[in-house]
Design a protein around this motif. Structure first.
Motif, PDB file in Angstrom:
ATOM      1  N   ARG A   1       0.874  -1.404  -0.029  1.00  0.00           N
ATOM      2  CA  ARG A   1       0.014  -0.192   0.013  1.00  0.00           C
ATOM      3  C   ARG A   1       0.858   1.324   0.254  1.00  0.00           C
ATOM      4  O   ARG A   1       0.601   2.301  -0.970  1.00  0.00           O
ATOM      5  CB  ARG A   1      -0.883  -0.070   1.265  1.00  0.00           C
TER       6      ARG A   1
ATOM      7  N   LEU B   1      -4.388   3.789 -13.152  1.00  0.00           N
ATOM      8  CA  LEU B   1      -4.335   2.215 -12.957  1.00  0.00           C
ATOM      9  C   LEU B   1      -3.311   1.488 -13.890  1.00  0.00           C
ATOM     10  O   LEU B   1      -2.602   0.709 -13.318  1.00  0.00           O
ATOM     11  CB  LEU B   1      -5.703   1.918 -13.223  1.00  0.00           C
TER      12      LEU B   1
ATOM     13  N   TRP C   1      -0.484  -0.156 -11.377  1.00  0.00           N
ATOM     14  CA  TRP C   1      -0.814  -1.405 -11.332  1.00  0.00           C
ATOM     15  C   TRP C   1      -0.989  -2.156 -12.709  1.00  0.00           C
ATOM     16  O   TRP C   1      -0.966  -3.440 -12.721  1.00  0.00           O
ATOM     17  CB  TRP C   1      -2.292  -1.535 -10.594  1.00  0.00           C
TER      18      TRP C   1
ATOM     19  N   ARG D   1     -10.149   1.571  -6.975  1.00  0.00           N
ATOM     20  CA  ARG D   1      -8.501   1.263  -6.310  1.00  0.00           C
ATOM     21  C   ARG D   1      -7.791   2.620  -6.462  1.00  0.00           C
ATOM     22  O   ARG D   1      -7.354   2.952  -5.255  1.00  0.00           O
ATOM     23  CB  ARG D   1      -7.764   0.554  -7.420  1.00  0.00           C
TER      24      ARG D   1
ATOM     25  N   HIS E   1      -6.170   4.612  -2.798  1.00  0.00           N
ATOM     26  CA  HIS E   1      -4.828   5.162  -2.544  1.00  0.00           C
ATOM     27  C   HIS E   1      -4.677   6.843  -2.500  1.00  0.00           C
ATOM     28  O   HIS E   1      -3.732   7.269  -2.038  1.00  0.00           O
ATOM     29  CB  HIS E   1      -3.945   4.337  -3.654  1.00  0.00           C
TER      30      HIS E   1
END
Length: 109
Positions: free
Chosen positions: A8, A33, A37, A46, A50
């Motif tokens: 995280r 994203l 990721w 998501r 964050h």
């Protein structure tokens, strides 16, 4: 530090670095994203989760740095001084620098 916290913090650090690299520009959720990721197909919340974690770490200064562009993405508000020499007249602690330094220390452990 728990094993769950490390990814995280790393994601928040990468997110912050991406926003700083594009200071003044809107970075869309799909771009976030994909860059952080590697998958833009699962947009979900998501990035928002964050960003909220990053805002908590920046504390009262969060609104000075991160702006939400509703329905589009986020923008890092301040332009970054890219020179290597620090300013000598300023003695104040920059919360953004403190966050980056804290994250580096944690990831080194």
């Amino acid at each position: 530090m728990t094993k769950a916290l490390v990814p995280r913090l790393l994601a928040e650090y990468r997110l912050l670095a991406l926003l700083v690299q594009h200071a003044g520009e809107v970075v869309t959720r799909p771009v976030l994203l994909m860059q952080i990721w590697g998958n833009a197909s699962k947009i979900g919340r998501r990035a928002d989760v964050h960003i909220n974690g990053l805002r908590r770490r920046l504390g009262i200064y969060a609104d000075q740095y991160i702006e939400t562009i509703i329905g589009i993405g986020y923008r890092f508000r301040h332009f970054v001084n890219r020179t290597l020499e620090p300013r000598k007249e300023s003695v104040q602690v920059d919360p953004l620098r403190a966050y980056i330094d804290e994250s580096r220390l944690r990831s080194a452990r």
